[in-house]
Design a protein around this motif. Structure first.
Motif, PDB file in Angstrom:
ATOM      1  N   ASN A 231       0.863  -1.186   0.000  1.00  0.00           N
ATOM      2  CA  ASN A 231       0.000   0.000   0.000  1.00  0.00           C
ATOM      3  C   ASN A 231       0.891   1.224   0.000  1.00  0.00           C
ATOM      4  O   ASN A 231       1.794   1.338   0.826  1.00  0.00           O
TER       5      ASN A 231
ATOM      6  N   LYS B 220       2.251   0.405   3.887  1.00  0.00           N
ATOM      7  CA  LYS B 220       2.162  -0.917   4.508  1.00  0.00           C
ATOM      8  C   LYS B 220       2.586  -1.946   3.480  1.00  0.00           C
ATOM      9  O   LYS B 220       2.219  -1.845   2.316  1.00  0.00           O
TER      10      LYS B 220
ATOM     11  N   ASP C  96       4.459  -8.364   8.073  1.00  0.00           N
ATOM     12  CA  ASP C  96       3.555  -7.277   7.708  1.00  0.00           C
ATOM     13  C   ASP C  96       4.111  -6.035   8.381  1.00  0.00           C
ATOM     14  O   ASP C  96       4.202  -5.979   9.610  1.00  0.00           O
ATOM     15  N   ALA C  97       4.496  -5.041   7.600  1.00  0.00           N
ATOM     16  CA  ALA C  97       5.167  -3.871   8.152  1.00  0.00           C
ATOM     17  C   ALA C  97       4.418  -2.600   7.799  1.00  0.00           C
ATOM     18  O   ALA C  97       3.899  -2.450   6.696  1.00  0.00           O
ATOM     19  N   ILE C  98       4.378  -1.693   8.772  1.00  0.00           N
ATOM     20  CA  ILE C  98       3.781  -0.374   8.590  1.00  0.00           C
ATOM     21  C   ILE C  98       4.875   0.651   8.869  1.00  0.00           C
ATOM     22  O   ILE C  98       5.578   0.552   9.878  1.00  0.00           O
TER      23      ILE C  98
ATOM     24  N   SER D 270       3.263  -6.367   2.926  1.00  0.00           N
ATOM     25  CA  SER D 270       3.139  -7.738   3.402  1.00  0.00           C
ATOM     26  C   SER D 270       3.938  -8.622   2.465  1.00  0.00           C
ATOM     27  O   SER D 270       3.699  -8.620   1.262  1.00  0.00           O
TER      28      SER D 270
ATOM     29  N   GLU E  92       6.297   3.810  10.264  1.00  0.00           N
ATOM     30  CA  GLU E  92       5.970   4.781  11.299  1.00  0.00           C
ATOM     31  C   GLU E  92       7.011   5.886  11.281  1.00  0.00           C
ATOM     32  O   GLU E  92       8.211   5.622  11.247  1.00  0.00           O
TER      33      GLU E  92
END
Length: 143
Positions: free
Chosen positions: A94, A99, A132-134, A101, A136
């Motif tokens: 995304n 984000k 799964d990484a966001i 995955s 920040e």
């Protein structure tokens, strides 16, 4: 004679125990190496793919999909173990909000021999790491 058989049994059990430790230690270190490599490579590739122009103009945090994939594959290939084959599956990227995955799979192969004969079997163990990484970013981050 009885004591010498006990000594031989203890030495034999020691050799078998060392073989088991070596066997499981190789798989544990492979899994740990893959996980740490996946985690650090994902974070670095997300920071590299950060779209700074959009952040400065609109204040929105987003990443560029193509840049992320390119940086991830390049960084992973530079640090991966060259004696293994890896399969990288990128499920979701995304751009806004940032984000990703993905999953990295590798196969650990081992030869298992029968101690009472000459037959040998090759065992394959699939090692899969998924993340799964966001992205920040701190609130007061100044670019």
């Amino acid at each position: 004679m009885k004591e010498s058989l006990w000594g031989a049994l203890i030495v034999g059990l020691g050799v078998v125990a060392i073989a088991f430790i070596y066997f499981f230690q190789s798989f544990t270190t492979t899994d740990e190496h893959n996980y740490n490599l996946l985690r650090e490579t994902t974070e670095a590739a997300m920071y590299d793919a950060f779209d700074l122009a959009t952040y400065r103009q609109y204040g929105t945090i987003r990443i560029d999909r193509e840049k992320f994939v390119e940086n991830f594959v390049r960084r992973f290939a530079q640090n991966a173990n060259l004696s293994r084959n890896y399969q990288i599956d990128i499920y979701d990227v995304n751009e806004e909000p940032p984000k990703v995955s993905l999953k990295v799979s590798s196969v650990e192969r081992s030869n298992v021999t029968n101690p009472f004969g000459t037959s040998a079997a090759i065992m394959d163990f699939d090692i899969q790491n998924r993340i799964d990484a966001i992205l920040e970013i701190p609130y007061d981050w100044d670019v």
